[in-house]
Write an enzyme that holds these catalytic residues in place. Structure first.
Site, PDB file in Angstrom:
ATOM      1  N   ASP A 183      39.329  50.998  48.901  1.00  0.00           N
ATOM      2  CA  ASP A 183      39.325  50.040  47.801  1.00  0.00           C
ATOM      3  C   ASP A 183      39.521  50.751  46.458  1.00  0.00           C
ATOM      4  OD1 ASP A 183      38.605  47.228  46.959  1.00  0.00           O
ATOM      5  OD2 ASP A 183      37.056  48.316  45.846  1.00  0.00           O
ATOM      6  N   GLU A 210      44.472  50.856  48.642  1.00  0.00           N
ATOM      7  CA  GLU A 210      44.727  49.712  47.756  1.00  0.00           C
ATOM      8  C   GLU A 210      45.383  50.288  46.511  1.00  0.00           C
ATOM      9  OE1 GLU A 210      42.900  46.021  45.240  1.00  0.00           O
ATOM     10  OE2 GLU A 210      41.718  47.828  45.474  1.00  0.00           O
TER      11      GLU A 210
HETATM   12  C1  NOJ Z   1      39.695  45.249  45.231  1.00  0.00           C
HETATM   13  C2  NOJ Z   1      39.248  44.243  46.249  1.00  0.00           C
HETATM   14  O1  NOJ Z   1      40.347  43.870  47.039  1.00  0.00           O
HETATM   15  C3  NOJ Z   1      38.663  43.082  45.478  1.00  0.00           C
HETATM   16  O2  NOJ Z   1      38.424  41.968  46.305  1.00  0.00           O
HETATM   17  C4  NOJ Z   1      37.415  43.567  44.802  1.00  0.00           C
HETATM   18  O3  NOJ Z   1      36.899  42.534  44.000  1.00  0.00           O
HETATM   19  C5  NOJ Z   1      37.696  44.785  43.917  1.00  0.00           C
HETATM   20  N1  NOJ Z   1      38.545  45.753  44.537  1.00  0.00           N
HETATM   21  C6  NOJ Z   1      36.417  45.487  43.539  1.00  0.00           C
HETATM   22  O4  NOJ Z   1      35.892  46.155  44.643  1.00  0.00           O
END
Ligand code: NOJ
Length: 573
Positions: free
Chosen positions: A232, A292
């Protein structure tokens, strides 16, 4: 004596299983093209709150996922990525982790998790967990210790600073979820930093103890059989140590704060050191790291693979999700840039933070046909696709209409400019019964209106459904060698409406993919000389809203958003 040898045998097998793999062993798992299992896999993202509820509390759970493994296997999925299912106060629905080494009771137990891993294995499905390295929950024991006093040994595990002499936050950085990134903690009179909500304090990755503790958490799951992680928010791991103000940009963000160029708290070069450390650990377990990775362009994306391909094996290309509509020139340009950059692309068209592709690319008239076109495109390009649950049945966004119905805090804070992400997180549509068969209770979010027609049970019976198209296309990835390693060859590069390409295998067969990205009928004569001899014949594999003469050299007629896929004997004679 016999007993001794049996025991010795068991010991040797156990040691082999536990010993990290050597370089030679790692090479062995690659195929002739240097690719590993994940290069040819289809990944499927599950938002566990919304997939399948086994106990009627209105929230999905691990046993629910386990109960759907047959469905996932039949669809052709090789690996599932489960968004965070660890203990969490659920402020950000799991992305605020309060214990990295357990399962939140709302989702089940560690035993349920072990059972999921074991049963998934019998379905040839690997489990990928979501790792949140940037921040913990403010209820994590590390943060509770850290905030207890300025001298606590965990104080430096997070980012604490004095405010300005006038009591204002240390600098001008604003949170992506609205407001300052700094919150004053009254116990010690200092501010702590959080790129996301105040309940998600950022860890201090410059502290070696943090690095070690986080890698140990990853190891904990690898040992339990996890095949990798989706990482993430990797670009926010580091901040400028001097906390310099970010330059301001014109205008205000969705929450009414000045726009900023986030040069001092995003994408700092140190991120890559951490990616390399995580990769070393992943390699010990033959695991994959999916990033991500929000990037402005392909060159930025390329950086996440690492200069020596020693960082993420699968940095997600999230750029397609930002294309507001289908457009042959736009998609072609992007695919060409990806191909030119090298690396193995990772395609994503929807996820739990983005309006579903069915709604985003749909035109209200040809939505199902558009969903089929999108599926064909990203499943048959060179690369690994990551699906989002429900995409395969044409699930649509069901956005909240009133602020009081919003669950996502982002939507409550930013309403009505920012309505939050509830719309893309609604329950999976299993059948046309109440609550789409997701739960026997009251679902945590309302089911999207199209569940009566767009659901697994109904679509399974219809050979022309989106679901059956997905099954067929995924099947082709397995049966056609050209779709496995075949190179990408753009066809009819000037066509303003039709995206056409071939995937060509070194042994001489090609699959051609022709997609009408416009709302008007099109006829195309493909530049087949790029891939085949004039005498080559085509065998139609998929024709949805498309017709072609048996000879591929003939004209292909496509209805609006028509899709045509054919296999061609491409030996140039
Ligand atoms: C990216 C995640 O996909 C999202 O859902 C989340 O709110 C943020 N990162 C913070 O962790």
């Amino acid at each position: 004596m016999k007993k001794f040898w049996v025991l010795a045998g068991i010991l040797v097998i156990a040691m082999c299983a536990l010993t990290p793999r050597s370089g030679a062993q790692q090479k062995e798992r690659k195929d002739a093209a240097g690719h590993e299992w994940f290069n040819h896999a289809v990944f499927y993202e599950i938002y566990p709150r919304s997939f399948a509820d086994s106990n009627g509390d209105g929230v999905g759970d691990l046993k629910g996922i386990t109960s759907k493994l047959d469905y996932l296997q039949h669809l052709g999925v090789d690996a599932i990525w489960i968004t965070p299912c660890f203990p969490s106060p659920q402020v950000d629905f799991g992305y605020d982790v309060s214990d990295y080494e357990a399962i939140d009771p709302m989702y089940g137990t560690l035993d349920d998790f072990d059972e999921l891993v074991a049963k998934a294995k019998t379905h040839n499905i690997k489990i990928i967990l979501d790792f949140v390295p940037n921040h913990t929950s403010d209820q994590h024991k590390w943060f509770l210790e850290s905030k207890s006093s300025k001298t606590n040994p965990k104080r430096d595990w997070y980012i604490w600073r004095d405010g300005k002499p006038n009591g204002q936050p240390p600098n001008n950085w604003t949170s992506t979820f609205g407001g300052s990134t700094w919150t004053l903690d009254p116990t010690t009179g200092q501010y702590y930093y959080h790129y996301f909500y105040a309940q998600q304090p950022d860890l201090n990755w410059r502290n070696p103890e943090v690095r070690k503790a986080m890698l140990d958490c990853m190891r904990f799951w690898y040992k339990r059989g996890v095949a990798g992680f989706r990482l993430d928010a990797v670009d926010t791991l580091f901040e400028d140590p001097d906390l310099k103000d970010n330059p301001l940009l014109p205008g205000l963000d969705k929450f009414g704060f000045p726009n900023e160029h986030e040069i001092y708290n995003k994408k700092l070069p140190e991120v890559h050191d951490v990616m390399r450390d995580m990769r070393k650990l992943a390699d010990e377990y033959n695991a994959v790291l999916i990033g991500e990775t929000w990037t402005a362009n392909v060159s930025e994306l390329r950086d996440y693979y690492g200069e020596k391909n020693d960082e993420l094996q699968m940095p997600m290309d999230l750029m397609l999700t930002q294309f507001p509509k289908l457009s042959a020139p736009l998609f072609r340009e992007h695919i060409t840039a990806l191909e030119d950059a090298g690396g193995w692309p990772v395609f994503v068209i929807s996820n739990h933070d983005i309006v579903r592709s069915y709604t985003r690319w749909g035109d209200g008239k040809n939505d199902d046909q558009i969903a089929k076109l999108a599926a064909t495109m990203y499943m048959l390009l060179r690369g690994t696709p990551i699906m989002y649950y429900g995409e395969e049945i044409g699930m649509e966004n069901n956005d909240p209409k009133r602020k009081e119905d919003v669950q996502d805090p982002q939507g409550r804070r930013g309403w009505p400019k920012e309505i939050g992400r509830d719309g893309e997180r609604t329950p999976m549509q299993w059948n046309d019964r109440p609550n789409a068969g997701f739960t026997t209770g009251k679902p945590w979010l309302p089911v999207a209106p199209n569940y009566k027609t767009h659901n697994v049970a109904t679509e399974s019976k219809n050979p022309d459904s989106i679901l059956n198209l997905y099954r067929k296309i995924i099947g082709l990835r397995g049966s056609e060698p050209a779709l496995r390693e075949g190179k990408y060859i753009a066809l009819n590069g000037d066509d303003a409406n039709v995206l056409a390409f071939a995937r060509q295998d070194i042994r001489g067969s090609s699959v051609i993919v022709v997609l009408n990205m416009s709302d008007s009928p099109q006829s195309v004569k493909l530049e087949m000389s790029k891939v085949a001899a004039p005498s080559a014949r085509a065998t139609t594999l998929v024709a949805v809203g498309a017709k072609s003469s048996a000879e591929v050299m003939g004209t292909i007629s496509l209805e609006p958003y028509g899709v045509y896929v054919a296999k061609v004997d491409s030996r140039l004679r």
